[in-house]
Design an enzyme around this catalytic site. Structure first.
Site, PDB file in Angstrom:
ATOM      1  CD  GLU A 140      -2.773  -1.150   2.434  1.00  0.00           C
ATOM      2  OE1 GLU A 140      -3.484  -2.123   2.608  1.00  0.00           O
ATOM      3  OE2 GLU A 140      -2.864  -0.111   3.116  1.00  0.00           O
ATOM      4  CB  CYS A 172       3.047   7.166   3.466  1.00  0.00           C
ATOM      5  SG  CYS A 172       3.478   5.968   4.705  1.00  0.00           S
ATOM      6  CB  CYS A 200       7.074  -5.541   8.814  1.00  0.00           C
ATOM      7  SG  CYS A 200       8.515  -4.935   9.726  1.00  0.00           S
ATOM      8  CB  CYS A 229       6.016  -3.333  16.387  1.00  0.00           C
ATOM      9  SG  CYS A 229       7.672  -2.879  15.873  1.00  0.00           S
ATOM     10  CB  CYS A 254       2.829  -2.623  13.785  1.00  0.00           C
ATOM     11  SG  CYS A 254       2.967  -2.295  12.018  1.00  0.00           S
ATOM     12  CB  CYS A 314       0.736   5.296  11.196  1.00  0.00           C
ATOM     13  SG  CYS A 314       1.431   6.717  10.462  1.00  0.00           S
TER      14      CYS A 314
HETATM   15  N1  SAH Z   1       9.110  -0.003  10.065  1.00  0.00           N
HETATM   16  C1  SAH Z   1       9.390   1.374  10.159  1.00  0.00           C
HETATM   17  C2  SAH Z   1       8.580   2.203   9.197  1.00  0.00           C
HETATM   18  C3  SAH Z   1       7.147   1.826   9.016  1.00  0.00           C
HETATM   19  S1  SAH Z   1       6.065   1.984  10.406  1.00  0.00           S
HETATM   20  C4  SAH Z   1       9.191   1.865  11.567  1.00  0.00           C
HETATM   21  O1  SAH Z   1       8.659   1.138  12.395  1.00  0.00           O
HETATM   22  O2  SAH Z   1       9.635   2.977  11.838  1.00  0.00           O
HETATM   23  C5  SAH Z   1       5.644   3.680  10.347  1.00  0.00           C
HETATM   24  C6  SAH Z   1       5.176   4.294  11.671  1.00  0.00           C
HETATM   25  O3  SAH Z   1       3.846   3.902  12.007  1.00  0.00           O
HETATM   26  C7  SAH Z   1       6.054   3.932  12.838  1.00  0.00           C
HETATM   27  O4  SAH Z   1       6.383   5.045  13.620  1.00  0.00           O
HETATM   28  C8  SAH Z   1       5.171   2.992  13.580  1.00  0.00           C
HETATM   29  O5  SAH Z   1       5.524   2.904  14.871  1.00  0.00           O
HETATM   30  C9  SAH Z   1       3.788   3.576  13.369  1.00  0.00           C
HETATM   31  N2  SAH Z   1       2.696   2.649  13.641  1.00  0.00           N
HETATM   32  C10 SAH Z   1       2.680   1.322  13.459  1.00  0.00           C
HETATM   33  N3  SAH Z   1       1.515   0.782  13.876  1.00  0.00           N
HETATM   34  C11 SAH Z   1       0.761   1.803  14.344  1.00  0.00           C
HETATM   35  C12 SAH Z   1      -0.568   1.897  14.897  1.00  0.00           C
HETATM   36  N4  SAH Z   1      -1.339   0.833  15.059  1.00  0.00           N
HETATM   37  N5  SAH Z   1      -1.005   3.123  15.228  1.00  0.00           N
HETATM   38  C13 SAH Z   1      -0.245   4.213  15.052  1.00  0.00           C
HETATM   39  N6  SAH Z   1       1.002   4.182  14.542  1.00  0.00           N
HETATM   40  C14 SAH Z   1       1.503   2.996  14.186  1.00  0.00           C
HETATM   41 FE1  SF4 Z   2       7.560  -3.350  11.090  1.00  0.00          FE
HETATM   42 FE2  SF4 Z   2       5.310  -2.199  11.897  1.00  0.00          FE
HETATM   43 FE3  SF4 Z   2       7.320  -2.490  13.606  1.00  0.00          FE
HETATM   44 FE4  SF4 Z   2       7.550  -0.707  11.587  1.00  0.00          FE
HETATM   45  S1  SF4 Z   2       6.091  -0.622  13.284  1.00  0.00           S
HETATM   46  S2  SF4 Z   2       9.064  -2.221  12.264  1.00  0.00           S
HETATM   47  S3  SF4 Z   2       6.368  -1.800   9.981  1.00  0.00           S
HETATM   48  S4  SF4 Z   2       6.170  -4.183  12.634  1.00  0.00           S
END
Ligand code: SAH
Ligand code: SF4
Length: 373
Positions: free
Chosen positions: A97, A110, A117, A121, A124, A346
């Site tokens: 996306e 973006c 991934c 996390c 996420c 995000c």
């Molecule tokens: N993997 C990289 C870049 C992609 S994630 C990273 O983690 O930095 C992009 C951003 O979205 C990151 O700051 C991440 O922490 C945030 N993000 C992920 N899941 C989210 C959620 N459920 N709500 C709000 N922000 C989120």
């Molecule tokens: Fe991967 Fe999501 Fe963690 Fe970014 S926030 S490193 S996309 S699992």
């Protein structure tokens, strides 16, 4: 030429030096590379016949050896607030996306770097989907190409329709180092998108060796997804922290910023999850921790999604957390959740997450990947 074994090279993801080398290998003049990049990235052309300032001979050689191919748009949706989301088909049932956020004269794209991934996390949606594969440089810059084309052409380094790119879509960009660096080089190239290095941002969960490696080859803006001020909590939220704890990460950030030729401020992303990491004690710990680097803090209210039990804090809790950091002297912003109505915010970028069988497979693969990080 036997077409079954000869595969044409996709030149969409080729940087200027790579394009020059391809031309030299075909006995052509390397200076044509700049013209070719302009045709592709500033005029949005994918048909060699339209490259009218190149000789017919060169065009014919190019047609024999090259293609210009971006991911296929399988779906696009416009949010009420003007945010636009595209789902792109990158073959073999994999989808990614990208999201375009227009704000006055700015338009921020973006961009995704991987299908899924492996970092996983806990908050996420992309992480929950698991990991499928790295994107190629052509698939990463192809997102910028498609979004820029949606405005029409030509565009030049002085007249841009996309002004900022953030590597904050699906995936961990530093897990896909070379293709991401190539794509960012094309974003910066004045023969292509001509973006300033301050307006191309790489966001990472904190892969320390790769941050150090990036410092040697690039000076784009860096954003660190911190989300917790101590290792105990960060180990739960961002599992890669077990391998690269917070102090190691902050040392890498200092090293990165020193390598930039201007006074660069790092952005620290801190997702706020109700009663998990949003207390005032943690705000204090965060302020103490960050006093060692020059940074601003971007608070991201957690975007809720089905597969997660985490909740977004109340506006009051978010404000209190922010006010404390401001009082401690930090420039602190709260990220607005643009595109929420079309799941473009995000952490809601999930591509094929609705396909349950593939999701199971991916979660399995992610677990294996995560063990090897
Ligand atoms: N993997 C990289 C870049 C992609 S994630 C990273 O983690 O930095 C992009 C951003 O979205 C990151 O700051 C991440 O922490 C945030 N993000 C992920 N899941 C989210 C959620 N459920 N709500 C709000 N922000 C989120
Ligand atoms: Fe991967 Fe999501 Fe963690 Fe970014 S926030 S490193 S996309 S699992």
């Amino acid at each position: 030429m036997n077409s079954t074994i000869f595969q044409k090279t996709n030149i969409l993801g080729k940087t200027l030096p790579e394009m020059e080398e391809l031309l030299i290998n075909l006995g052509q003049k390397s200076y044509r590379a700049k013209q070719i990049l302009k045709w592709i990235h500033q005029r949005g052309i994918s048909n060699f016949d339209e490259m009218t300032d190149l000789s017919k001979d060169l065009r014919s050689v190019m047609k024999d050896h090259f293609i210009i191919e971006a991911p296929i748009i399988s779906y696009e949706e416009l949010s009420e607030d003007g945010t636009k989301k595209w789902i792109l088909d990158v073959g073999n049932q994999d989808s990614i996306e990208m999201v375009l956020i227009p704000e006055g004269k700015r338009a921020t794209l973006c961009v995704s770097s991987q299908v899924g991934c492996a970092i996983n996390c806990s908050f996420c949606a992309t992480g929950k989907q698991g990991f499928s594969r790295n994107l190629k440089a052509s698939e990463i810059i192809g997102q910028v190409w498609l979004a820029a084309n949606s405005y029409g052409a030509p565009r030049t380094a002085n007249d841009k329709n996309i002004t900022n790119v953030v590597m904050m879509g699906m995936g961990e960009p530093l897990h896909n180092f070379d293709p991401v660096v190539s794509a960012m080089n094309i974003m910066l190239d004045e023969n292509a998108y001509g973006l300033s290095k301050r307006k191309v941002t790489l966001s990472t969960s904190g892969l320390v060796p790769e941050i150090n490696k990036l410092a040697k080859v690039s000076d784009v803006s860096l954003t660190i997804s911190l989300h917790a001020p101590n290792d105990e909590l960060r180990n739960i939220l961002v599992p890669v922290n077990k391998k690269y704890p917070i102090q190691l990460l902050l040392d890498a950030v200092k090293n990165y910023v020193e390598g930039c030729d201007d006074k660069r401020i790092t952005t620290i992303e801190y997702i706020l999850i109700d009663k998990v990491n949003d207390t005032l004690e943690l705000a204090k710990e965060l302020a103490d921790l960050l006093s060692q680097i020059k940074c601003k803090i971007n608070l991201i209210p957690f975007n809720e999604f089905n597969e997660s039990d985490y909740l977004q804090p109340s506006g009051n809790r978010i404000r209190k957390f922010k006010d404390y950091l401001v009082k401690r002297g930090y420039v602190t912003t709260i990220r607005s959740t643009r595109g929420d109505d079309i799941m473009a915010a995000c952490g809601q970028l999930v591509g094929q997450v609705n396909d349950k069988t593939r999701r199971k497979e991916r979660i399995q693969r992610a677990k294996i990947e995560a063990q090897s990080i």
